[in-house]
Structure formats: structure tokens, C-alpha cells
Design an enzyme around this catalytic site. Structure first.
Site, PDB file in Angstrom:
ATOM      1  N   ASP A  30       0.504  -0.998   0.160  1.00  0.00           N
ATOM      2  CA  ASP A  30       0.305   0.387   0.135  1.00  0.00           C
ATOM      3  C   ASP A  30       1.112   1.300  -0.051  1.00  0.00           C
ATOM      4  O   ASP A  30       0.336   2.405   0.068  1.00  0.00           O
ATOM      5  CB  ASP A  30      -0.859  -0.217   1.338  1.00  0.00           C
ATOM      6  CG  ASP A  30      -0.445   0.117   3.036  1.00  0.00           C
ATOM      7  OD1 ASP A  30       0.795   0.094   2.239  1.00  0.00           O
ATOM      8  OD2 ASP A  30      -1.331   0.400   3.639  1.00  0.00           O
ATOM      9  N   SER A  31       2.380   0.752  -0.454  1.00  0.00           N
ATOM     10  CA  SER A  31       3.181   2.122  -0.867  1.00  0.00           C
ATOM     11  C   SER A  31       2.824   3.133  -1.301  1.00  0.00           C
ATOM     12  O   SER A  31       3.212   4.143  -1.800  1.00  0.00           O
ATOM     13  CB  SER A  31       4.273   1.690  -0.085  1.00  0.00           C
ATOM     14  OG  SER A  31       4.408   0.763  -1.243  1.00  0.00           O
ATOM     15  N   ASP A  61      -1.097  -6.195  -0.231  1.00  0.00           N
ATOM     16  CA  ASP A  61      -0.591  -6.117   1.068  1.00  0.00           C
ATOM     17  C   ASP A  61      -2.995  -4.982   1.166  1.00  0.00           C
ATOM     18  O   ASP A  61      -3.507  -4.518   0.097  1.00  0.00           O
ATOM     19  CB  ASP A  61      -0.778  -4.811   0.883  1.00  0.00           C
ATOM     20  CG  ASP A  61       0.522  -4.463   2.564  1.00  0.00           C
ATOM     21  OD1 ASP A  61       0.048  -5.271   2.968  1.00  0.00           O
ATOM     22  OD2 ASP A  61       1.005  -3.246   2.103  1.00  0.00           O
ATOM     23  N   LYS A  74      -1.127  -9.463   3.386  1.00  0.00           N
ATOM     24  CA  LYS A  74      -0.043  -9.459   4.366  1.00  0.00           C
ATOM     25  C   LYS A  74      -1.294  -7.918   5.170  1.00  0.00           C
ATOM     26  O   LYS A  74      -1.687  -7.325   4.482  1.00  0.00           O
ATOM     27  CB  LYS A  74       1.164  -8.045   3.621  1.00  0.00           C
ATOM     28  CG  LYS A  74       1.818  -7.432   4.993  1.00  0.00           C
ATOM     29  CD  LYS A  74       3.382  -6.920   4.726  1.00  0.00           C
ATOM     30  CE  LYS A  74       3.434  -5.767   3.620  1.00  0.00           C
ATOM     31  NZ  LYS A  74       3.266  -4.263   4.945  1.00  0.00           N
ATOM     32  N   GLU A 114      -0.631  -5.295   8.677  1.00  0.00           N
ATOM     33  CA  GLU A 114      -0.053  -4.940  10.222  1.00  0.00           C
ATOM     34  C   GLU A 114      -0.728  -4.840  11.632  1.00  0.00           C
ATOM     35  O   GLU A 114      -1.885  -5.104  11.518  1.00  0.00           O
ATOM     36  CB  GLU A 114      -0.151  -3.359   9.690  1.00  0.00           C
ATOM     37  CG  GLU A 114       0.760  -2.485   8.125  1.00  0.00           C
ATOM     38  CD  GLU A 114       1.044  -1.539   7.958  1.00  0.00           C
ATOM     39  OE1 GLU A 114       0.097  -0.592   9.032  1.00  0.00           O
ATOM     40  OE2 GLU A 114       1.330  -1.392   7.103  1.00  0.00           O
ATOM     41  N   GLU A 148       9.407  -3.939  10.108  1.00  0.00           N
ATOM     42  CA  GLU A 148      10.181  -2.511   9.609  1.00  0.00           C
ATOM     43  C   GLU A 148      10.505  -2.209  10.949  1.00  0.00           C
ATOM     44  O   GLU A 148      10.096  -1.890  11.629  1.00  0.00           O
ATOM     45  CB  GLU A 148       9.288  -1.770   8.799  1.00  0.00           C
ATOM     46  CG  GLU A 148       9.292  -0.243   8.456  1.00  0.00           C
ATOM     47  CD  GLU A 148       8.146   0.193   7.570  1.00  0.00           C
ATOM     48  OE1 GLU A 148       7.206  -0.826   6.810  1.00  0.00           O
ATOM     49  OE2 GLU A 148       8.674   1.135   6.720  1.00  0.00           O
TER      50      GLU A 148
HETATM   51  O1  KIV Z   1       3.769  -1.000   1.485  1.00  0.00           O
HETATM   52  C1  KIV Z   1       4.886  -1.213   1.403  1.00  0.00           C
HETATM   53  O2  KIV Z   1       5.317  -1.424   0.606  1.00  0.00           O
HETATM   54  C2  KIV Z   1       5.010  -1.628   2.858  1.00  0.00           C
HETATM   55  C3  KIV Z   1       7.113  -2.479   2.787  1.00  0.00           C
HETATM   56  C4  KIV Z   1       7.464  -1.219   3.292  1.00  0.00           C
HETATM   57  C5  KIV Z   1       7.776  -3.711   3.710  1.00  0.00           C
HETATM   58  O3  KIV Z   1       4.265  -2.776   3.802  1.00  0.00           O
END
Ligand code: KIV
Length: 295
Positions: A70-71, A113, A142, A144, A211
Site C-alpha cells: 500500500d506504499s 497488501d 499482508k 499490519e 520494519e
Molecule cells: O507497503 C509497503 O510497501 C510495505 C513495505 C514497505 C514493507 O509495507
């Protein structure tokens, strides 16, 4: 689109995609393969990607896992944080990445994500959101956080969804954490991290992003988690694998480069060359260097 008969390379209206990895030498990355790599100490090289072409290049360059992170909210959409990223945006980018990997008959394991707000209400909501990303082609989701998330992880894993956890600096809760800062520095926060990591492994998470966690603590967690491979970003060299945001490691960044980033493009002649150098450096243990890239 015009592809060669053996699909060695693919010509599209926007250019020629890199040759596919020969299937005889590179088998598709699967969950058992990731677990084997972890068990024999082979470092896992993960990189983010958000679109078809860069995903195909990353696959051809040999990454084991692509994280559609989600970056993308910050990298592609210009947001200030990942909090504004929607499930629909994630679905779109997962589909794009998966198309790119499939187009070159790629082998990479793709992780989608779950964005902020898409798994926080209930286990059922997490299941519905995960189904959206899995149906878009992701192999794993993924999410968090620790504590309350372990129940959610167990629910998803029992329903056949491989899960990657994410502890330490969790960008979706950056406002609660008070900024992008190293986590687990005090005795109390390190103890909480240890407990959350063990709970995630117990719930069935098979990968765990750490992280901005001090290198000594991540190395200790890595040893304590035989069934869950840690993937570090700003977490030192003692983790089972590494992940970076692709734009960062290509030196394409609008802000200040974080301490844990290395610009692999600086010494490479091409994007593919830079990603190959990253994969080699991760596998050989030459990246990261604790006193340069970690705390
Ligand atoms: O969203 C993302 O790219 C991430 C990475 C920085 C681990 O969670």
C-alpha cells in the site's frame, strides 16, 4: 500484442518485456519453497512493484517475492501516508502486477497488501477483503499490527489464505505511533514486539515484515520464529529476507532517502541490472550493512 512462439520475450505496444526465466531453471515460488529457503538459510529477496512492466522486470531479475504494497499510495498516488489507500486501488494494482508476471511466464510469489480499514472491523471483513486480492491473483495477503490481528490471521489461514504479518513501524498507524520512527527500542516495546511476533507465528503467519526494528532485536526474533520467515526493512542483516520499495532502491524518491535504503541504480546500467544487484546483495548477505542501514 505480438509474442514470440516460445514466449522468450514479449513485444507489446509499449516496449519489449524481458525474457522469461527458463522454467527448467526457475520453478514458481510457492509457500513450501519459501519455507524450504527459510529452513536452509537462503535469504528471501522481496521488492515492491505496482504495475505490469516493473513487475515483469523484477521477476526476470530474480526476486523471490513481489509485494504490491500500500506504499503505492505514496509512490503512485502522491498521498502523504498509506492511510488513504482503498481496497479497490489495491485490487487494481495487484491485477496489473499479476498480469505482468504472467505475461512473461514468471515465477514470483505475489503478496497483496490489505489496506487500512479493510480488515480492522472483523475477521469476516478481513476474509472478504482478502478474497478480493486473492481473486485479483495474489498468492498471499499482508496485514499490519500485532495482538488483535492474530485472531484474524488464524481465521484467514484456516480458510486457505497464506498470510504475511507486519510489525515494528506499521505505516497505517503512523499517526498513533507519532511518526516514522524506530520501534522496539525500550524494554517494554521490545517485549510487546516479541509477544506479537510469537502470536502471529502461532496463528499461522508464514512471513513477517519487520520494519524499522533494531538489528539485534530482529535477529533475535528471526531465531525465535522457525515457522515464520522475517523480512526486514530497516531491521538489519539478521532477518530471513529483505524488502525495499522499488522506487527507493532505484533512487527515484521525492523526499529524503531513508537510512535503510541503498540506491542500487547508482552503479547499474539498467533497472533490471539494479534489481539483479539487489537480489545478489540480499542473497550474499552484502545488503543491508547493519551500521549503515539499521539501528
Ligand atoms: O507497503 C509497503 O510497501 C510495505 C513495505 C514497505 C514493507 O509495507
Amino acid at each position: 500484442m505480438n509474442s514470440t512462439p516460445d514466449s522468450v520475450s514479449v513485444t507489446t505496444s509499449y516496449g519489449t518485456l524481458p525474457p522469461a526465466s527458463p522454467p527448467a531453471t526457475r520453478k514458481p515460488v510457492s509457500l513450501p519453497r519459501l519455507q524450504e529457503m527459510h529452513a536452509r538459510g537462503e535469504k528471501i529477496a522481496m521488492l515492491t512493484a505496482y504495475d505490469a512492466t516493473f513487475a515483469a522486470v523484477a521477476d526476470a531479475a530474480g526476486v523471490d517475492c513481489i509485494l504490491v504494497g500500500d506504499s503505492l499510495g505514496m509512490v503512485c498516488q502522491g498521498l502523504n501516508s498509506t492511510v488513504g489507500v482503498t481496497l479497490e486501488a489495491m485490487r487494481y494494482h495487484v491485477e496489473s502486477v499479476v498480469r505482468g508476471v504472467r505475461r512473461i511466464q514468471g515465477t514470483t510469489w505475489v503478496i497483496g497488501d490489505l489496506p487500512y480499514g479493510s480488515y480492522h472491523e472483523s475477521r469476516e471483513q478481513a476474509m472478504r477483503s482478502s478474497a478480493v486480492l486473492m481473486q485479483a491473483g495474489a498468492h498471499m495477503v499482508k496485514l499490519e499490527g500485532g495482538g488483535w490481528t492474530s485472531e484474524t490471521v488464524r481465521f484467514l489461514v484456516e480458510r486457505g489464505i497464506p498470510v504475511c504479518g507486519h510489525l515494528g513501524l506499521t505505516p497505517q498507524t503512523v499517526h498513533a505511533l507519532g511518526g516514522y520512527r524506530v520501534q522496539g527500542r525500550t524494554g517494554e516495546s521490545a517485549a510487546t514486539l516479541r509477544r506479537h511476533a510469537l502470536e502471529l507465528q502461532e496463528a499461522g503467519a508464514t512471513l513477517l515484515v519487520l520494519e524499522m526494528v533494531p538489528a539485534a532485536l530482529s535477529a533475535e526474533l528471526t531465531q525465535a520464529l522457525p515457522r515464520c520467515a522475517t523480512i526486514g526493512i530497516g531491521a538489519g542483516s539478521g532477518t530471513a529476507g529483505q524488502v525495499l520499495v522499488m522506487h527507493d532502491m532505484l533512487g527515484v524518491n521525492l523526499g529524503k532517502m531513508a537510512r535503510f535504503v541503498h540506491d542500487f541504480m547508482a552503479d547499474a546500467g539498467s533497472v533490471r541490472g539494479a534489481i539483479e544487484a539487489y537480489v545478489r546483495a540480499v542473497k550474499d548477505g552484502r545488503f543491508p550493512i547493519d551500521d549503515q542501514h539499521a539501528w
